[in-house]
Scaffold this active site. Sequence first.
Site, PDB file in Angstrom:
ATOM      1  N   ASN A  12       0.875  -1.269   0.038  1.00 37.99           N
ATOM      2  CA  ASN A  12       0.061   0.018   0.179  1.00 37.99           C
ATOM      3  C   ASN A  12       0.762   1.265   0.030  1.00 37.99           C
ATOM      4  O   ASN A  12       1.999   1.251   0.535  1.00 37.99           O
ATOM      5  CB  ASN A  12      -1.019  -0.016   1.127  1.00 37.99           C
ATOM      6  CG  ASN A  12      -1.963  -0.947   1.019  1.00 37.99           C
ATOM      7  OD1 ASN A  12      -2.509  -1.557   0.006  1.00 37.99           O
ATOM      8  ND2 ASN A  12      -2.407  -1.683   2.123  1.00 37.99           N
ATOM      9  N   CYS A  13       0.384   2.380  -0.454  1.00 32.33           N
ATOM     10  CA  CYS A  13       0.957   3.750  -0.348  1.00 32.33           C
ATOM     11  C   CYS A  13       1.537   3.701   0.980  1.00 32.33           C
ATOM     12  O   CYS A  13       1.012   3.507   1.987  1.00 32.33           O
ATOM     13  CB  CYS A  13      -0.102   4.880  -0.817  1.00 32.33           C
ATOM     14  SG  CYS A  13       0.377   6.483  -0.760  1.00 32.33           S
ATOM     15  N   PRO A  14       2.901   4.300   0.945  1.00 33.96           N
ATOM     16  CA  PRO A  14       3.562   4.966   0.022  1.00 33.96           C
ATOM     17  C   PRO A  14       4.596   3.736  -0.714  1.00 33.96           C
ATOM     18  O   PRO A  14       5.461   4.204  -1.472  1.00 33.96           O
ATOM     19  CB  PRO A  14       4.345   6.123   0.172  1.00 33.96           C
ATOM     20  CG  PRO A  14       4.636   5.518   1.967  1.00 33.96           C
ATOM     21  CD  PRO A  14       3.585   4.931   2.314  1.00 33.96           C
ATOM     22  N   ASP A  39      -2.817  -1.509  -5.573  1.00 36.02           N
ATOM     23  CA  ASP A  39      -3.266  -0.273  -4.537  1.00 36.02           C
ATOM     24  C   ASP A  39      -4.046   0.601  -5.638  1.00 36.02           C
ATOM     25  O   ASP A  39      -3.418   1.236  -6.429  1.00 36.02           O
ATOM     26  CB  ASP A  39      -2.213   0.250  -4.133  1.00 36.02           C
ATOM     27  CG  ASP A  39      -2.414   1.536  -3.248  1.00 36.02           C
ATOM     28  OD1 ASP A  39      -3.644   1.723  -3.022  1.00 36.02           O
ATOM     29  OD2 ASP A  39      -1.732   2.242  -2.707  1.00 36.02           O
TER      30      ASP A  39
END
Length: 75
Positions: A12-14, A39
């Site tokens: 997931n981000c980042p 994502d």
Amino acid sequence: IMAVELDTKGMNCPMPILQAKKTLKGMDPGDTLRIESTDPGSVNDFASFCRTGGHELVESKKEDGIYVYLIKKAA
């Protein structure tokens, strides 16, 4: 011209962006990085990452629930 594959599925981000940044560092200008991600937020992330970094977002698509990006490293 080299094409490098980067699998960021499940991240997931980042993380996908950080992984891409790290990978691009070791690449030559004009080389292409192909990234696979799960994502949904990565769509906007990679678009702005390329805008701010001067890289070319050659392709951004969704294939079988996987987001695929082709980024050409800036000169």
